[in-house]
Motif scaffolding. Structure first.
Motif, PDB file in Angstrom:
ATOM      1  N   ALA A 182       0.923  -1.131   0.025  1.00 51.07           N
ATOM      2  CA  ALA A 182      -0.011   0.007  -0.109  1.00 51.07           C
ATOM      3  C   ALA A 182       0.910   1.348   0.218  1.00 51.07           C
ATOM      4  O   ALA A 182       0.565   2.206  -0.697  1.00 51.07           O
ATOM      5  CB  ALA A 182      -0.985   0.117   1.061  1.00 51.07           C
ATOM      6  N   GLU A 183       2.028   1.092   0.741  1.00 50.36           N
ATOM      7  CA  GLU A 183       2.866   2.430   0.822  1.00 50.36           C
ATOM      8  C   GLU A 183       3.572   2.491  -0.488  1.00 50.36           C
ATOM      9  O   GLU A 183       3.708   3.729  -1.124  1.00 50.36           O
ATOM     10  CB  GLU A 183       3.809   2.139   1.864  1.00 50.36           C
ATOM     11  N   GLU A 184       3.793   1.555  -1.448  1.00 50.26           N
ATOM     12  CA  GLU A 184       4.547   1.643  -2.422  1.00 50.26           C
ATOM     13  C   GLU A 184       3.614   2.268  -3.661  1.00 50.26           C
ATOM     14  O   GLU A 184       3.863   3.085  -4.526  1.00 50.26           O
ATOM     15  CB  GLU A 184       4.830   0.119  -2.978  1.00 50.26           C
ATOM     16  N   ALA A 185       2.373   1.508  -3.536  1.00 53.67           N
ATOM     17  CA  ALA A 185       1.373   2.390  -4.524  1.00 53.67           C
ATOM     18  C   ALA A 185       0.790   3.883  -3.987  1.00 53.67           C
ATOM     19  O   ALA A 185       0.862   4.622  -5.100  1.00 53.67           O
ATOM     20  CB  ALA A 185       0.239   1.398  -4.407  1.00 53.67           C
ATOM     21  N   LEU A 187      -0.282  -3.288  -7.113  1.00 54.85           N
ATOM     22  CA  LEU A 187      -0.972  -3.808  -5.990  1.00 54.85           C
ATOM     23  C   LEU A 187      -1.267  -5.324  -6.223  1.00 54.85           C
ATOM     24  O   LEU A 187      -0.986  -6.153  -5.566  1.00 54.85           O
ATOM     25  CB  LEU A 187      -1.943  -3.089  -5.294  1.00 54.85           C
ATOM     26  N   ARG A 188      -1.706  -5.535  -7.578  1.00 51.74           N
ATOM     27  CA  ARG A 188      -1.925  -6.892  -7.783  1.00 51.74           C
ATOM     28  C   ARG A 188      -0.699  -7.860  -7.902  1.00 51.74           C
ATOM     29  O   ARG A 188      -0.855  -9.066  -7.402  1.00 51.74           O
ATOM     30  CB  ARG A 188      -2.732  -6.827  -9.072  1.00 51.74           C
ATOM     31  N   GLY A 189       0.316  -7.281  -8.374  1.00 50.78           N
ATOM     32  CA  GLY A 189       1.627  -8.124  -8.400  1.00 50.78           C
ATOM     33  C   GLY A 189       2.094  -8.352  -7.156  1.00 50.78           C
ATOM     34  O   GLY A 189       2.495  -9.678  -6.922  1.00 50.78           O
ATOM     35  N   ARG A 190       2.099  -7.301  -6.393  1.00 53.30           N
ATOM     36  CA  ARG A 190       2.656  -7.546  -4.694  1.00 53.30           C
ATOM     37  C   ARG A 190       1.514  -8.415  -4.044  1.00 53.30           C
ATOM     38  O   ARG A 190       2.060  -9.502  -3.075  1.00 53.30           O
ATOM     39  CB  ARG A 190       2.829  -6.462  -4.177  1.00 53.30           C
ATOM     40  N   LEU A 191       0.179  -8.342  -4.066  1.00 53.48           N
ATOM     41  CA  LEU A 191      -0.485  -9.217  -3.262  1.00 53.48           C
ATOM     42  C   LEU A 191      -0.875 -10.567  -3.687  1.00 53.48           C
ATOM     43  O   LEU A 191      -1.160 -11.399  -3.038  1.00 53.48           O
ATOM     44  CB  LEU A 191      -1.903  -8.223  -3.135  1.00 53.48           C
ATOM     45  N   SER A 192      -0.853 -10.787  -4.808  1.00 53.16           N
ATOM     46  CA  SER A 192      -1.041 -12.225  -5.620  1.00 53.16           C
ATOM     47  C   SER A 192       0.151 -13.038  -5.147  1.00 53.16           C
ATOM     48  O   SER A 192      -0.196 -14.246  -5.258  1.00 53.16           O
ATOM     49  CB  SER A 192      -1.080 -12.042  -7.064  1.00 53.16           C
ATOM     50  N   ALA A 193       1.157 -12.247  -4.974  1.00 51.73           N
ATOM     51  CA  ALA A 193       2.337 -13.219  -4.489  1.00 51.73           C
ATOM     52  C   ALA A 193       2.089 -13.656  -3.166  1.00 51.73           C
ATOM     53  O   ALA A 193       2.615 -14.754  -2.647  1.00 51.73           O
ATOM     54  CB  ALA A 193       3.536 -12.447  -4.535  1.00 51.73           C
ATOM     55  N   CYS A 222      -7.066   7.573   0.177  1.00 49.82           N
ATOM     56  CA  CYS A 222      -6.123   6.473   0.726  1.00 49.82           C
ATOM     57  C   CYS A 222      -6.057   5.377  -0.387  1.00 49.82           C
ATOM     58  O   CYS A 222      -6.800   5.409  -1.226  1.00 49.82           O
ATOM     59  CB  CYS A 222      -6.553   6.195   1.989  1.00 49.82           C
ATOM     60  N   VAL A 223      -5.219   4.500  -0.064  1.00 57.65           N
ATOM     61  CA  VAL A 223      -4.984   3.367  -0.512  1.00 57.65           C
ATOM     62  C   VAL A 223      -5.607   2.170   0.442  1.00 57.65           C
ATOM     63  O   VAL A 223      -5.331   2.285   1.680  1.00 57.65           O
ATOM     64  CB  VAL A 223      -3.538   2.860  -0.801  1.00 57.65           C
ATOM     65  N   SER A 224      -6.551   1.364  -0.247  1.00 56.52           N
ATOM     66  CA  SER A 224      -7.159   0.496   0.695  1.00 56.52           C
ATOM     67  C   SER A 224      -7.044  -1.015   0.176  1.00 56.52           C
ATOM     68  O   SER A 224      -7.158  -1.182  -1.273  1.00 56.52           O
ATOM     69  CB  SER A 224      -8.954   0.804   0.451  1.00 56.52           C
ATOM     70  N   VAL A 225      -6.484  -2.079   1.089  1.00 55.08           N
ATOM     71  CA  VAL A 225      -6.249  -3.209   0.969  1.00 55.08           C
ATOM     72  C   VAL A 225      -6.979  -4.044   1.934  1.00 55.08           C
ATOM     73  O   VAL A 225      -6.653  -3.950   3.055  1.00 55.08           O
ATOM     74  CB  VAL A 225      -4.708  -3.707   0.756  1.00 55.08           C
ATOM     75  N   THR A 226      -7.908  -5.143   1.497  1.00 52.76           N
ATOM     76  CA  THR A 226      -8.623  -5.979   2.279  1.00 52.76           C
ATOM     77  C   THR A 226      -8.442  -7.294   1.691  1.00 52.76           C
ATOM     78  O   THR A 226      -8.760  -7.686   0.567  1.00 52.76           O
ATOM     79  CB  THR A 226      -9.885  -5.642   2.359  1.00 52.76           C
ATOM     80  N   LEU A 227      -8.146  -8.351   2.782  1.00 48.58           N
ATOM     81  CA  LEU A 227      -8.228  -9.779   2.539  1.00 48.58           C
ATOM     82  C   LEU A 227      -9.434 -10.348   3.033  1.00 48.58           C
ATOM     83  O   LEU A 227      -9.707 -10.069   4.094  1.00 48.58           O
ATOM     84  CB  LEU A 227      -7.120 -10.442   3.012  1.00 48.58           C
ATOM     85  N   LEU A 272      -5.208   0.510   5.442  1.00 44.68           N
ATOM     86  CA  LEU A 272      -5.703   1.758   4.919  1.00 44.68           C
ATOM     87  C   LEU A 272      -4.223   2.752   4.821  1.00 44.68           C
ATOM     88  O   LEU A 272      -3.840   2.805   6.255  1.00 44.68           O
ATOM     89  CB  LEU A 272      -6.792   2.402   5.526  1.00 44.68           C
ATOM     90  N   HIS A 273      -3.773   3.004   3.839  1.00 43.29           N
ATOM     91  CA  HIS A 273      -2.660   4.002   4.030  1.00 43.29           C
ATOM     92  C   HIS A 273      -2.803   5.186   3.279  1.00 43.29           C
ATOM     93  O   HIS A 273      -3.410   5.393   2.056  1.00 43.29           O
ATOM     94  CB  HIS A 273      -1.489   3.327   3.162  1.00 43.29           C
ATOM     95  N   SER A 274      -2.812   6.573   4.146  1.00 40.50           N
ATOM     96  CA  SER A 274      -2.810   7.642   3.518  1.00 40.50           C
ATOM     97  C   SER A 274      -1.569   8.463   3.101  1.00 40.50           C
ATOM     98  O   SER A 274      -0.685   8.593   4.013  1.00 40.50           O
ATOM     99  CB  SER A 274      -3.480   8.601   4.527  1.00 40.50           C
TER     100      SER A 274
END
Length: 272
Positions: free
Chosen positions: A27-30, A64-70, A111-116, A127-129
């Motif tokens: 999230a921080e990278e994105a 994000l898809r590349g990082r999270l899919s891994a 913000c960037v939002s990532v949920t599993l 959640l990263h602002s």
């Protein structure tokens, strides 16, 4: 204590908490990449808005898809809008620029939002602002944190002293029933509280309820993709998270309420 931190279908596991560090890094990278992009100029039409947004959101989402899919190769990739979550199995629900309207207007509240999600329930969220330099994290059964520090909801005891947040239904023109309920609810709540604000994005406002910056939040209409992260954060912080009838909030519900126990019942009593 978190409210109903796990359901029989979704057991608490340390693996959920172990995902938070790499999810945060992604999230921080994105977010850092998005901040390097020049803000889009004034748009005159909806097509121009979409084109400007896609030029930023598309590459950030791909990152994000590349990082999270891994991290979880078994998890499907849910679409950000009108998400249909699988009843079984894992899914990533991700929004690279959560708060697109604010971002496109040159405002700072995005913000960037990532949920599993597993078996239909959120189990890990970040959640990263990038603008604030703050990050909310939560994992099922492990509490909610801002920048690594546990958070808890407001201790206010009366609605008359409370500052609430409210979001209108997404795509309100397509959902006249939800829009009408939102209007009635705002008319009912405004005289009973200190203030009502819409500070956007929805996910971050609920996170601020989890941390006591805001005293409660409510919304009408289905809005799963924007509510999943906040629902987990608020529950893990110890807030009540329901639909407007008082039933436990689940994806697919036509409304959402998050508040500390002392304010939750009085707020529900005001809602239509």
């Amino acid at each position: 204590m978190p409210e109903n931190p796990a359901t029989p279908e979704t057991p608490v596991t340390p693996a959920h908490a172990s995902l938070l560090a790499p999810m945060t890094a992604a999230a921080e990278e994105a977010g850092a990449w998005v901040r390097t992009r020049p803000l889009p100029g004034p748009a005159r039409t909806m097509d121009e808005l979409r084109t400007a947004f896609d030029a930023v959101d598309g590459p950030a989402a791909a990152l994000l898809r590349g990082r999270l899919s891994a991290l979880r190769p078994d998890a499907v990739w849910a679409e950000e809008l009108d998400t249909e979550l699988p009843a079984k199995g894992a899914a990533w629900v991700v929004d690279a620029v959560d708060g697109a309207v604010q971002y496109l207007q040159g405002l700072t509240s995005w913000c960037v939002s990532v949920t599993l999600v597993e078996d239909g329930e959120p189990v890990a969220a970040v959640l990263h602002s990038p603008v604030l330099g703050e990050t909310y994290t939560a994992a099922l059964g492990h509490g909610a944190r801002r920048d690594g520090v546990l958070v808890s909801p407001s201790r206010k005891r009366a609605l008359e002293a409370a500052v609430l947040a409210h979001a209108h239904p997404p795509f309100a023109a397509r959902r006249p029933g939800a829009a009408a309920s939102a209007g009635r609810s705002l008319s009912a709540v405004l005289p009973a509280v200190a203030a009502v604000r819409n500070l956007g994005p929805t996910s971050w406002q609920i996170a601020d309820v989890a941390a006591g910056r805001l005293d409660a939040f409510w919304e009408y209409g289905r809005d799963d993709s924007n509510l999943l992260a906040g629902a987990l954060l608020a529950r893990e912080a110890g807030a009540e998270v329901t639909d407007p009838s008082g039933a436990r909030w689940r994806p697919g519900a036509e409304g959402f309420v998050a508040a500390p126990a002392a304010l939750h019942a009085p707020l529900l009593a005001l809602l239509p």
